[in-house]
Motif scaffolding. Structure first.
Motif, PDB file in Angstrom:
ATOM      1  N   LEU A 163      34.226  96.601  60.721  1.00 48.35           N
ATOM      2  CA  LEU A 163      33.509  95.581  59.949  1.00 48.35           C
ATOM      3  C   LEU A 163      34.275  95.162  58.707  1.00 48.35           C
ATOM      4  N   GLY A 164      34.866  96.109  58.012  1.00 49.20           N
ATOM      5  CA  GLY A 164      35.672  95.775  56.834  1.00 49.20           C
ATOM      6  C   GLY A 164      34.917  94.863  55.883  1.00 49.20           C
ATOM      7  N   GLY A 165      35.527  93.730  55.561  1.00 45.58           N
ATOM      8  CA  GLY A 165      34.900  92.780  54.635  1.00 45.58           C
ATOM      9  C   GLY A 165      34.102  91.704  55.328  1.00 45.58           C
ATOM     10  N   ALA A 166      33.759  91.882  56.612  1.00 50.97           N
ATOM     11  CA  ALA A 166      32.987  90.871  57.336  1.00 50.97           C
ATOM     12  C   ALA A 166      31.609  90.710  56.697  1.00 50.97           C
ATOM     13  N   LEU A 167      31.167  89.461  56.544  1.00 55.58           N
ATOM     14  CA  LEU A 167      29.887  89.195  55.892  1.00 55.58           C
ATOM     15  C   LEU A 167      28.923  88.437  56.797  1.00 55.58           C
ATOM     16  N   GLY A 168      29.331  87.254  57.266  1.00 55.68           N
ATOM     17  CA  GLY A 168      28.445  86.430  58.071  1.00 55.68           C
ATOM     18  C   GLY A 168      28.374  86.907  59.511  1.00 55.68           C
ATOM     19  N   VAL A 306      23.917  93.594  61.352  1.00 53.65           N
ATOM     20  CA  VAL A 306      23.426  92.271  61.762  1.00 53.65           C
ATOM     21  C   VAL A 306      22.401  91.748  60.761  1.00 53.65           C
ATOM     22  N   GLU A 307      21.481  92.623  60.341  1.00 48.51           N
ATOM     23  CA  GLU A 307      20.446  92.198  59.383  1.00 48.51           C
ATOM     24  C   GLU A 307      21.078  91.794  58.057  1.00 48.51           C
ATOM     25  N   ASN A 308      22.040  92.571  57.582  1.00 47.92           N
ATOM     26  CA  ASN A 308      22.714  92.226  56.326  1.00 47.92           C
ATOM     27  C   ASN A 308      23.489  90.920  56.451  1.00 47.92           C
ATOM     28  N   ALA A 309      24.145  90.716  57.606  1.00 48.66           N
ATOM     29  CA  ALA A 309      24.890  89.475  57.818  1.00 48.66           C
ATOM     30  C   ALA A 309      23.953  88.280  57.854  1.00 48.66           C
ATOM     31  N   ASP A 310      22.791  88.457  58.484  1.00 48.52           N
ATOM     32  CA  ASP A 310      21.813  87.372  58.542  1.00 48.52           C
ATOM     33  C   ASP A 310      21.282  87.048  57.153  1.00 48.52           C
ATOM     34  N   LEU A 311      21.015  88.083  56.355  1.00 47.34           N
ATOM     35  CA  LEU A 311      20.564  87.861  54.975  1.00 47.34           C
ATOM     36  C   LEU A 311      21.650  87.156  54.163  1.00 47.34           C
ATOM     37  N   HIS A 312      22.910  87.536  54.409  1.00 48.96           N
ATOM     38  CA  HIS A 312      24.022  86.885  53.701  1.00 48.96           C
ATOM     39  C   HIS A 312      24.086  85.409  54.058  1.00 48.96           C
ATOM     40  N   THR A 314      21.672  83.537  55.173  1.00 51.16           N
ATOM     41  CA  THR A 314      20.498  82.867  54.597  1.00 51.16           C
ATOM     42  C   THR A 314      20.715  82.580  53.118  1.00 51.16           C
ATOM     43  N   ALA A 315      21.278  83.558  52.405  1.00 47.21           N
ATOM     44  CA  ALA A 315      21.546  83.360  50.973  1.00 47.21           C
ATOM     45  C   ALA A 315      22.581  82.260  50.758  1.00 47.21           C
ATOM     46  N   MET A 316      23.608  82.215  51.608  1.00 50.37           N
ATOM     47  CA  MET A 316      24.634  81.186  51.473  1.00 50.37           C
ATOM     48  C   MET A 316      24.060  79.799  51.756  1.00 50.37           C
ATOM     49  N   GLN A 319      22.036  78.792  48.757  1.00 50.14           N
ATOM     50  CA  GLN A 319      22.908  78.372  47.655  1.00 50.14           C
ATOM     51  C   GLN A 319      23.444  76.964  47.879  1.00 50.14           C
ATOM     52  N   ALA A 320      23.861  76.688  49.132  1.00 47.01           N
ATOM     53  CA  ALA A 320      24.367  75.349  49.442  1.00 47.01           C
ATOM     54  C   ALA A 320      23.267  74.307  49.275  1.00 47.01           C
ATOM     55  N   LEU A 321      22.062  74.657  49.718  1.00 48.34           N
ATOM     56  CA  LEU A 321      20.943  73.727  49.573  1.00 48.34           C
ATOM     57  C   LEU A 321      20.618  73.503  48.105  1.00 48.34           C
TER      58      LEU A 321
END
Length: 563
Positions: A163-168, A306-312, A314-316, A319-321
């Motif tokens: 996973l390393g630095g993977a976010l989305g 997966v849950e953390n990536a989904d939250l990330h 959603t947050a992104m 922020q864009a919105l």
């Protein structure tokens, strides 16, 4: 059952069942199938069932209805696979839902280069000869696993390293499959199927094949996925071709597979988000109970990722919105006056506060000929982005109509016709126009369904426009004839124009501020336009207290200075 399958303009793959004998498609909320797009008419098209046959007809829409790219006139029979075009929305007519008997599913391109689809199936055949299950409903802490602790630790370390630095999700899911392929060297392919929170649809997100460059359609059994998710059990079929739950016309196993593991992904609240599916055709190295235990164990770690990536994500997106709404707020604010006008013997005050980033209230000062000044306050129906866009359009239309029509009532009538012709169906605007003539010390008022302006003369306050002079809001009837009322502006007089965000402001007890309280504040307020307005706003703020603002607030006051 016949359905419409969304191809364009709606979330791709959405299924719209044709359950009634007559189905109306359009933008109006009461349509059987609501298509919320500006170019689509309120009642755009109708689909009628006649026995086993279906017909489509246009309902006099502005932009017409197409079948396979050709505009239709009158009723036209629909054939299986026909594409129905309603402006930017394209729907495919299917005699049966995708994945039903004899009907192929609609594919979805996923990460990994393959097309994956979730299909319906009915299990048939004999029971599986070998079956293993693992309950994962309570997370890894309660799993009774037979897996070697060293193998489990190695697997968890592999996932953490990968996973390393993977976010989305776009990064996390492929890396998770890479890890699973390292943990299970006999695996031929693996995939993630996630459930969309908003629609509940099962969506394949990523597929990985052991053989590089292999591109094939992977068919996912909806019944298997739902069974695993609802039971929260990991399932191993040692012989997929003989497992009753894997016997279907088009399934994920495609009959050549001999060993399949399907494991649910459980989030932090104990709810299933989707599944991990891994299979192999290597009969010499079929999956066993220890493999299922190991996959169930690492699935808990995968679910967290997966849950953390989904939250990330959603947050992104939020922020864009927020950035886009901030830009839109600044643009729309530019349509409002930068400062009150300056006219000898007169003072002006204005206040505007939207309930959200984008508001639908509008006010403006428009200089006219012979030194006159038009003061406009309007309230667009609805809230949010649609109301804000309409407010922006209204700003330019108001100025054009006031410039082209010298008589205030004629200007409002032209504005109403322009609004009705613009196609803003189901939208209307209340508006009050006050044209000040500082040479004659007169104000001419035209009311299009708006709250009555208040004129303070000394200690007396009266409604400046009689009830019989109020006409319909803009956008209701293009043939409305508006009337105007002329009132003198004596020294010390003050005229207040406002929107219902003032009178309908609510306190924690859910009581409304009210019209009579506004009248009392204006009548008993101090001398001077600014002082009177500030007192009103202060009283509204004190009344509301901690209760959140639910509507846009706009207050414009102007008056003749006392001698």
């Amino acid at each position: 059952m016949a359905v419409l399958l969304a191809i364009q303009g709606l979330p791709q793959g959405d299924i719209l069942p044709l359950e009634k004998e007559t189905t109306i498609l359009g933008r109006h909320p009461e349509c059987d199938i609501v298509l919320d797009a500006g170019a689509i008419s309120r009642q755009h098209a109708r689909i009628t069932a006649a026995g086993d046959e279906f017909y489509v007809e246009d309902l006099g829409s502005r932009n017409g209805t197409l079948v396979n790219g050709v505009s239709i006139h009158g009723r036209q029979r629909l054939l299986n696979g026909d594409r129905i075009g309603l402006c930017d929305v394209v729907l495919r007519f299917l005699e049966q839902a995708p994945g039903a008997a004899g009907q192929p599913g609609e594919g979805r391109r996923v990460a990994g280069g393959s097309t994956a689809e979730v299909v319906d199936d009915e299990p048939t055949g004999a029971q599986a000869t070998v079956m293993s299950r693992v309950d994962v409903s309570s997370g890894s802490s309660s799993l009774q696993l037979e897996v070697n602790p060293q193998a489990k630790l190695k697997a968890l370390l592999e996932i953490s390293r990968s996973l390393g630095g993977a976010l989305g999700l776009g990064q996390v899911l492929p890396k998770l499959l890479d890890s699973l392929f390292a943990i299970f060297p006999q695996a031929d392919r693996g995939l993630f199927v996630l459930r969309e929170p908003a629609t509940g649809r099962l969506v394949p997100r990523v597929v990985k094949h052991r053989r590089a460059g292999l591109v094939e359609t992977v068919r996912v059994s909806r019944s298997i996925v739902w069974r695993v998710m609802s039971s929260k059990e990991a399932i191993l079929s040692a012989d997929a071709a003989s497992d009753s739950r894997f016997q279907m016309a088009e399934s994920i196993v495609d009959f050549q597979l001999r060993s399949v593991m399907c494991v649910p992904l459980i989030n932090s609240e104990g709810q299933p988000m989707g599944v991990i599916q891994i299979d192999t055709a290597d009969q010499r190295n079929r999956f066993n109970r220890e493999d299922l235990d190991l996959l169930a164990s690492v699935a808990c770690q995968a679910a967290i990722a997966v849950e953390n990536a989904d939250l990330h994500e959603t947050a992104m997106r939020q922020q864009a919105l927020d950035r886009e709404l901030g830009v839109a707020h600044d643009v729309l604010r530019g349509f409002l006056p930068a400062a009150p006008p300056r006219i000898d013997l007169y003072d002006f005050f204005d206040f505007y506060e939207p309930a959200h980033q984008l508001g639908g209230d509008y006010y403006d000062y428009v200089p006219l000929d012979e030194g006159r000044l038009a003061v406009v306050v309007a309230d667009v129906s609805g809230k949010g982005i649609p109301a804000s866009l309409l407010m922006a359009r209204l700003s330019s239309d108001v100025r054009y109509c006031l410039a082209s029509q010298r008589v205030p009532s004629d200007a409002v009538a032209r504005l109403n016709r322009t609004f009705c012709e613009s196609g803003w169906l189901d939208r209307f605007v209340t508006l009050i126009l006050a044209v000040l003539d500082p040479r004659r010390h007169e104000v001419t008022l035209v009311n299009a369904g708006h709250l009555p302006p208040l004129l303070r003369h000394g200690a007396d306050v009266s409604e400046a426009v009689e009830e019989q002079a109020v006409r319909l809001p803009l956008g209701v009837d293009a043939a409305v004839e508006y009337v105007q009322v002329v009132r003198p502006m004596e020294p010390g007089d003050c005229l207040a124009l406002y929107t219902d965000g003032i009178t309908e402001a609510m306190n924690p007890a859910e009581e409304l501020y009210g019209f009579q309280r506004l009248v009392a504040q204006l009548a008993g307020g101090p001398a001077g336009v600014a002082a009177q307005a500030e007192q009103i706003l202060g009283d509204v703020k004190q009344f509301v207290g901690s209760h959140p603002q639910s509507d846009d607030m706009c207050l414009v006051c102007f008056g003749r200075k006392a001698e």
